[in-house]
Design a protein around this motif. Structure first.
Motif, PDB file in Angstrom:
ATOM      1  N   ALA A   1      12.317  38.990  50.200  1.00 47.21           N
ATOM      2  CA  ALA A   1      11.485  39.459  49.095  1.00 47.21           C
ATOM      3  C   ALA A   1      12.376  40.274  48.162  1.00 47.21           C
ATOM      4  O   ALA A   1      13.594  40.374  48.376  1.00 47.21           O
ATOM      5  CB  ALA A   1      10.311  40.286  49.621  1.00 47.21           C
ATOM      6  N   PHE A   2      11.768  40.882  47.142  1.00 46.23           N
ATOM      7  CA  PHE A   2      12.590  41.463  46.081  1.00 46.23           C
ATOM      8  C   PHE A   2      12.197  42.893  45.756  1.00 46.23           C
ATOM      9  O   PHE A   2      11.032  43.295  45.885  1.00 46.23           O
ATOM     10  CB  PHE A   2      12.528  40.561  44.843  1.00 46.23           C
ATOM     11  N   ASN A   3      13.193  43.649  45.347  1.00 47.75           N
ATOM     12  CA  ASN A   3      12.974  45.045  44.982  1.00 47.75           C
ATOM     13  C   ASN A   3      11.914  45.159  43.882  1.00 47.75           C
ATOM     14  O   ASN A   3      11.887  44.346  42.953  1.00 47.75           O
ATOM     15  CB  ASN A   3      14.281  45.677  44.485  1.00 47.75           C
ATOM     16  N   ASN A   4      11.079  46.169  44.021  1.00 44.18           N
ATOM     17  CA  ASN A   4      10.022  46.468  43.052  1.00 44.18           C
ATOM     18  C   ASN A   4       8.900  45.436  43.010  1.00 44.18           C
ATOM     19  O   ASN A   4       8.072  45.450  42.104  1.00 44.18           O
ATOM     20  CB  ASN A   4      10.597  46.657  41.640  1.00 44.18           C
TER      21      ASN A   4
ATOM     22  N   ALA B   1       6.322  43.443  52.474  1.00 36.38           N
ATOM     23  CA  ALA B   1       7.001  42.483  51.610  1.00 36.38           C
ATOM     24  C   ALA B   1       7.228  43.066  50.222  1.00 36.38           C
ATOM     25  O   ALA B   1       8.178  42.687  49.532  1.00 36.38           O
ATOM     26  CB  ALA B   1       6.195  41.192  51.517  1.00 36.38           C
ATOM     27  N   GLY B   2       6.363  43.982  49.800  1.00 29.74           N
ATOM     28  CA  GLY B   2       6.594  44.684  48.550  1.00 29.74           C
ATOM     29  C   GLY B   2       7.910  45.423  48.605  1.00 29.74           C
ATOM     30  O   GLY B   2       8.305  45.959  49.643  1.00 29.74           O
ATOM     31  N   GLY B   3       8.602  45.459  47.497  1.00 30.04           N
ATOM     32  CA  GLY B   3       9.991  45.882  47.548  1.00 30.04           C
ATOM     33  C   GLY B   3      10.240  47.365  47.525  1.00 30.04           C
ATOM     34  O   GLY B   3       9.401  48.146  47.071  1.00 30.04           O
ATOM     35  N   PRO B   4      11.414  47.766  48.006  1.00 28.69           N
ATOM     36  CA  PRO B   4      11.882  49.125  47.772  1.00 28.69           C
ATOM     37  C   PRO B   4      11.873  49.411  46.267  1.00 28.69           C
ATOM     38  O   PRO B   4      12.116  48.529  45.462  1.00 28.69           O
ATOM     39  CB  PRO B   4      13.320  49.096  48.308  1.00 28.69           C
TER      40      PRO B   4
ATOM     41  N   ILE C   1       9.508  34.980  49.055  1.00 26.13           N
ATOM     42  CA  ILE C   1       8.318  35.256  48.270  1.00 26.13           C
ATOM     43  C   ILE C   1       8.712  35.976  46.989  1.00 26.13           C
ATOM     44  O   ILE C   1       9.459  36.959  47.019  1.00 26.13           O
ATOM     45  CB  ILE C   1       7.267  36.060  49.068  1.00 26.13           C
ATOM     46  N   VAL C   2       8.218  35.468  45.859  1.00 22.43           N
ATOM     47  CA  VAL C   2       8.651  35.996  44.570  1.00 22.43           C
ATOM     48  C   VAL C   2       7.521  35.886  43.548  1.00 22.43           C
ATOM     49  O   VAL C   2       6.729  34.938  43.586  1.00 22.43           O
ATOM     50  CB  VAL C   2       9.910  35.244  44.074  1.00 22.43           C
ATOM     51  N   GLU C   3       7.456  36.859  42.664  1.00 19.76           N
ATOM     52  CA  GLU C   3       6.545  36.810  41.517  1.00 19.76           C
ATOM     53  C   GLU C   3       7.292  36.194  40.333  1.00 19.76           C
ATOM     54  O   GLU C   3       8.374  36.664  39.990  1.00 19.76           O
ATOM     55  CB  GLU C   3       6.087  38.208  41.131  1.00 19.76           C
TER      56      GLU C   3
END
Length: 413
Positions: free
Chosen positions: A134-137, A149-152, A191-193
């Motif tokens: 997953a990805f930061n922010n 899964a929500g990012g640092p 997983i990505v927005e």
């Protein structure tokens, strides 16, 4: 009993304090305008956080709800129903997907997507194939799995609830090389927005998404697009993946799907859907006839060239007007986003002040949002009248003018 008077102070007495709502209580809405208990009018640029795709009390949604309410409300998942089957057909006919799992929210849709990915990884026979990238922010919901899964960069959502589910790696958004460094044979999903919403209205680079697609193909991982906020016309396409030409394996959708009635869905293909066999996952309310009837009507209304092209026209209209305001007040570093998901990112000297602008806008009769401490966010109705955009921007300008004066006073003090 249900008609007794209530006030904003009652919230503090009776509601668990996980929210800090405005000091006024909306009681009625029509189109892109609402009125509070004192009959003060507001222009709605918030749209229920990208939910009220057709505004308030649109006849299409009202008629679908009231018609279904006289027929069948709820039967549970031991039975199917006509509205949910029609909605499933609409979603699969108009997207890459072959199968749909219905639920009640974006968090539940993402929870289902991540569980499906773990199940596919387990069934693959590859030892330890359970890793998630997953990805930061990022923001994917409020369940324990989805806050993990929500990012640092968004620690407020997860830091108080450890220990969190493990096996999730976070890397920088839009950094393909960072993703390459962590995606491997043990990765079951990425997983990505397509556009990070809560993270600041930051669009993904097309080469980044294409690269993720190639990496997932290379290592047998599912590519999950979280389109909870970008879906159902929000970006001017039915789903944002259509703007990029990158097809995911799983897509999650909610918010605008029901036009204000709670509903969510996870879409996937015949290749992966069978890994969720009977009893492996479920929900009591998912596919509820009321929700499905409203969502079907809203989806049909939005999925037209007139509405989708209108979103693009409104984007250009907003962006031109906001840039003109910014030339005058010099508050924002950039105006970004797609369609009617718009972020006004503050200059560094105003860092942390987005909430202040948001509060001033409310005082001036405009509902707006923030996306983190440094971005004012607009997610209005997809069919907001241009006259309401003009009036809302006039109120926004008054808020900006007040904000500038307040900053001058604070610097002089």
């Amino acid at each position: 009993m249900n008609n007794f008077a209530v006030s904003r102070n009652d919230f503090n007495e009776w509601i668990v304090p996980v929210f800090a709502p405005a000091n006024f209580i909306p009681v009625r809405g029509e189109g892109s305008r609402i009125w509070d208990q004192e009959n003060k009018e507001y222009i709605d640029f918030a749209g229920g956080i990208a939910v009220n795709a057709l505004g308030h009390a649109h006849p299409v949604a009202v008629n679908a709800l009231t018609e279904q309410a006289t027929k069948l409300w709820h039967v549970g998942n031991g039975y199917t129903n006509e509205p949910v089957l029609r909605l499933a057909k609409q979603l699969t006919e108009n997207t890459f997907a072959d199968k749909v799992f219905f639920c009640n929210s974006g968090a539940e849709a993402n929870e289902a997507a991540l569980k499906l990915a773990r199940k596919v990884g387990l069934d693959s026979g590859v030892a330890g194939k359970s890793g998630i990238v997953a990805f930061n922010n990022a923001f994917h919901g409020r369940t324990l799995f989805t806050v993990s899964a929500g990012g640092p960069g968004q620690p407020k959502y997860s830091q108080d609830f450890a220990p969190l589910p493990n096996g999730i790696n976070h890397v920088a958004f839009n950094d393909l090389e960072a993703a390459k460094a962590v995606i491997n044979e043990q990765t079951c999903a990425v997983i990505v927005e397509p556009i990070q919403g809560e993270g600041g209205v930051i669009p993904a680079d097309i080469e980044f998404l294409k690269g993720l697609r190639e990496l997932c193909d290379q290592f047998g991982a599912l590519l999950i697009f979280d389109e909870v906020q970008t879906g159902v016309g929000r970006t001017g396409a039915l789903y944002a993946y259509m703007n990029y030409g990158v097809i995911p394996d799983v897509l999650t959708t909610a918010k605008a799907l029901g036009g204000g009635f709670p509903v969510g869905a996870m879409l996937t293909t015949d290749r992966f859907a069978p890994h969720f066999s009977v009893g492996t996952h479920g929900t009591t309310y998912g596919g509820n006839p009321l929700a499905s009837a409203v969502a079907g009507a809203v989806f049909e209304f939005i999925n037209t060239p007139e509405v989708l092209n209108g979103v693009k026209e409104r984007h250009d209209y907003y962006k031109k007007a906001l840039n003109q305001l910014n030339e005058k007040y010099e508050i924002f570093e950039t105006i970004r986003g797609e369609g009617l998901l718009i972020g006004c990112a503050l200059e560094d000297k105003f860092a942390g002040k987005a909430k202040d602008i948001n509060n001033l806008a409310g005082e001036e009769g405009l509902l707006s949002l923030i996306a983190g401490p440094n971005v004012v966010r607009f997610t209005p109705s997809l069919i907001i009248p241009f006259a309401d955009i003009d009036e809302g921007l006039k109120r926004f300008e008054r808020a900006l003018a007040r904000f500038v004066e307040i900053q001058k006073d604070e610097q002089a003090a």
